[in-house]
Motif scaffolding. Structure first.
Motif, PDB file in Angstrom:
ATOM      1  N   GLN A   1       0.843  -1.200   0.000  1.00 44.14           N
ATOM      2  CA  GLN A   1       0.000   0.000   0.000  1.00 44.14           C
ATOM      3  C   GLN A   1       0.874   1.244   0.000  1.00 44.14           C
ATOM      4  O   GLN A   1       1.774   1.388   0.817  1.00 44.14           O
ATOM      5  N   GLY A   2       0.622   2.144  -0.958  1.00 40.04           N
ATOM      6  CA  GLY A   2       1.345   3.399  -0.994  1.00 40.04           C
ATOM      7  C   GLY A   2       1.011   4.274   0.201  1.00 40.04           C
ATOM      8  O   GLY A   2      -0.088   4.217   0.752  1.00 40.04           O
ATOM      9  N   GLY A   3       1.966   5.087   0.614  1.00 40.77           N
ATOM     10  CA  GLY A   3       1.767   6.003   1.722  1.00 40.77           C
ATOM     11  C   GLY A   3       1.790   5.352   3.083  1.00 40.77           C
ATOM     12  O   GLY A   3       1.550   6.023   4.100  1.00 40.77           O
ATOM     13  N   GLN A   4       2.072   4.049   3.151  1.00 41.04           N
ATOM     14  CA  GLN A   4       2.047   3.314   4.413  1.00 41.04           C
ATOM     15  C   GLN A   4       3.437   2.726   4.707  1.00 41.04           C
ATOM     16  O   GLN A   4       4.244   2.518   3.796  1.00 41.04           O
ATOM     17  N   PRO A   5       3.716   2.423   5.987  1.00 40.42           N
ATOM     18  CA  PRO A   5       5.013   1.819   6.330  1.00 40.42           C
ATOM     19  C   PRO A   5       5.159   0.419   5.721  1.00 40.42           C
ATOM     20  O   PRO A   5       4.217  -0.370   5.740  1.00 40.42           O
ATOM     21  N   LEU A   6       6.330   0.142   5.193  1.00 40.35           N
ATOM     22  CA  LEU A   6       6.657  -1.171   4.652  1.00 40.35           C
ATOM     23  C   LEU A   6       7.712  -1.814   5.544  1.00 40.35           C
ATOM     24  O   LEU A   6       8.817  -1.284   5.689  1.00 40.35           O
ATOM     25  N   PRO A   7       7.410  -2.964   6.179  1.00 34.99           N
ATOM     26  CA  PRO A   7       8.418  -3.639   7.008  1.00 34.99           C
ATOM     27  C   PRO A   7       9.589  -4.137   6.154  1.00 34.99           C
ATOM     28  O   PRO A   7       9.389  -4.691   5.078  1.00 34.99           O
ATOM     29  N   ILE A   8      10.792  -3.917   6.662  1.00 37.73           N
ATOM     30  CA  ILE A   8      12.008  -4.396   6.015  1.00 37.73           C
ATOM     31  C   ILE A   8      12.708  -5.343   6.985  1.00 37.73           C
ATOM     32  O   ILE A   8      12.913  -5.012   8.154  1.00 37.73           O
ATOM     33  N   LYS A   9      13.070  -6.523   6.491  1.00 36.59           N
ATOM     34  CA  LYS A   9      13.760  -7.509   7.326  1.00 36.59           C
ATOM     35  C   LYS A   9      14.928  -8.091   6.555  1.00 36.59           C
ATOM     36  O   LYS A   9      14.756  -8.603   5.444  1.00 36.59           O
ATOM     37  N   LEU A  10      16.117  -8.014   7.148  1.00 35.20           N
ATOM     38  CA  LEU A  10      17.331  -8.528   6.546  1.00 35.20           C
ATOM     39  C   LEU A  10      17.995  -9.489   7.513  1.00 35.20           C
ATOM     40  O   LEU A  10      17.904  -9.324   8.730  1.00 35.20           O
TER      41      LEU A  10
ATOM     42  N   TRP B   1      18.224  -7.691  11.015  1.00 33.41           N
ATOM     43  CA  TRP B   1      18.023  -6.244  11.060  1.00 33.41           C
ATOM     44  C   TRP B   1      16.613  -5.956  10.580  1.00 33.41           C
ATOM     45  O   TRP B   1      16.188  -6.479   9.545  1.00 33.41           O
ATOM     46  N   GLN B   2      15.881  -5.111  11.309  1.00 31.12           N
ATOM     47  CA  GLN B   2      14.506  -4.796  10.939  1.00 31.12           C
ATOM     48  C   GLN B   2      14.223  -3.311  11.104  1.00 31.12           C
ATOM     49  O   GLN B   2      14.717  -2.675  12.037  1.00 31.12           O
ATOM     50  N   THR B   3      13.415  -2.791  10.186  1.00 27.96           N
ATOM     51  CA  THR B   3      12.938  -1.411  10.266  1.00 27.96           C
ATOM     52  C   THR B   3      11.677  -1.323   9.416  1.00 27.96           C
ATOM     53  O   THR B   3      11.176  -2.327   8.915  1.00 27.96           O
ATOM     54  N   ALA B   4      11.165  -0.128   9.260  1.00 24.91           N
ATOM     55  CA  ALA B   4      10.017   0.108   8.369  1.00 24.91           C
ATOM     56  C   ALA B   4      10.228   1.445   7.683  1.00 24.91           C
ATOM     57  O   ALA B   4      10.720   2.398   8.294  1.00 24.91           O
ATOM     58  N   ILE B   5       9.886   1.505   6.409  1.00 26.42           N
ATOM     59  CA  ILE B   5       9.997   2.752   5.642  1.00 26.42           C
ATOM     60  C   ILE B   5       8.630   3.089   5.068  1.00 26.42           C
ATOM     61  O   ILE B   5       7.847   2.198   4.739  1.00 26.42           O
ATOM     62  N   VAL B   6       8.331   4.375   4.977  1.00 25.79           N
ATOM     63  CA  VAL B   6       7.057   4.809   4.407  1.00 25.79           C
ATOM     64  C   VAL B   6       7.225   4.953   2.902  1.00 25.79           C
ATOM     65  O   VAL B   6       8.084   5.702   2.424  1.00 25.79           O
ATOM     66  N   LEU B   7       6.390   4.233   2.160  1.00 22.68           N
ATOM     67  CA  LEU B   7       6.448   4.284   0.701  1.00 22.68           C
ATOM     68  C   LEU B   7       5.765   5.545   0.183  1.00 22.68           C
ATOM     69  O   LEU B   7       4.849   6.069   0.822  1.00 22.68           O
ATOM     70  N   PRO B   8       6.173   6.041  -0.984  1.00 18.73           N
ATOM     71  CA  PRO B   8       5.443   7.150  -1.593  1.00 18.73           C
ATOM     72  C   PRO B   8       4.033   6.703  -1.970  1.00 18.73           C
ATOM     73  O   PRO B   8       3.813   5.528  -2.302  1.00 18.73           O
TER      74      PRO B   8
END
Length: 217
Positions: free
Chosen positions: A45-54, A120-127
């Motif tokens: 979903q655009g405009g929402q946080p995307l979980p990132i896991k490495l 490693w985990q974080t979340a980024i907000v997509l355009p």
């Protein structure tokens, strides 16, 4: 006694799913490393946080960068500049602070040491955009090490995303329509030899010194 071969991964992009069916740890040339495509496209979903896991399987001092291309992978930025010592060992890499589109985040998970198979985990907000097949790129800078064949001082992983804009929030700014980019960004060649250039868009090629063909050679 014969032992089965062990895959020498360096970091695995777990979420969203890697574009590789069998993750090779980011080895290979930019922008996305090399391997067998998985053909997985993650719907988000655009405009929402995307979980990132490495998962980092071979530990090197360093950090990570995340970027997003909208139209083609040619929009992804070149690898950051690296400072190396006289022995060609990496010392540091440039970090964008603040990040500049198409870079979303930089300098993530900085570390000198970490446990084996650290997550490693974080979340980024997509355009907030519509994109049938965007590319999310995750790049690892490898410190205190010599360059790898094809990948330099970096490992590269990508995920393909299908982004649907959220109609309840404002659309992304026009900055998410990236400018035309050219690859390679810089190159040195000997007189009489040729170099193929690539662009993220339809362009008219011209040269101020020497000559270039209509298809970028």
């Amino acid at each position: 006694m014969l032992l089965p071969p062990v895959a020498e991964a360096h970091f695995t992009l777990v979420q969203p799913a890697s574009w590789l069916a069998t993750d090779n740890g980011g080895k290979g040339a930019p922008p996305c490393g090399e391997g067998t495509p998985s053909n997985i496209v993650t719907k988000v979903q655009g405009g929402q946080p995307l979980p990132i896991k490495l998962v980092e399987t071979v530990i090197h001092p360093g950090h990570y960068r995340i970027a997003l291309s909208v139209n083609s992978r040619a929009e992804l930025p070149i690898d950051p500049d690296v400072f190396a010592n006289d022995s060609d060992q990496s010392v540091s890499a440039t970090i964008q602070n603040p990040p500049s589109i198409p870079v979303i985040a930089d300098g993530l998970f900085p570390h000198r040491d970490a446990p084996f198979n650290v997550t490693w985990q974080t979340a980024i907000v997509l355009p907030n955009i519509n994109c049938a097949r965007c590319t999310l790129q995750v790049v690892e800078f490898m410190g205190e090490h010599g360059p790898n064949v094809g990948g330099g001082y970096f490992y590269h992983n990508c995920a393909d995303l299908a982004i649907t804009a959220d109609p309840t929030i404002a659309p992304a700014e026009n900055a998410w329509t990236p400018p035309v980019s050219v690859r390679p960004d810089r190159v040195s060649i000997k007189p009489g030899t040729t170099q193929q250039f690539f662009s993220s868009d339809d362009v008219r090629w011209t040269a101020s010194g020497g000559a270039i063909t209509s298809d970028g050679v």
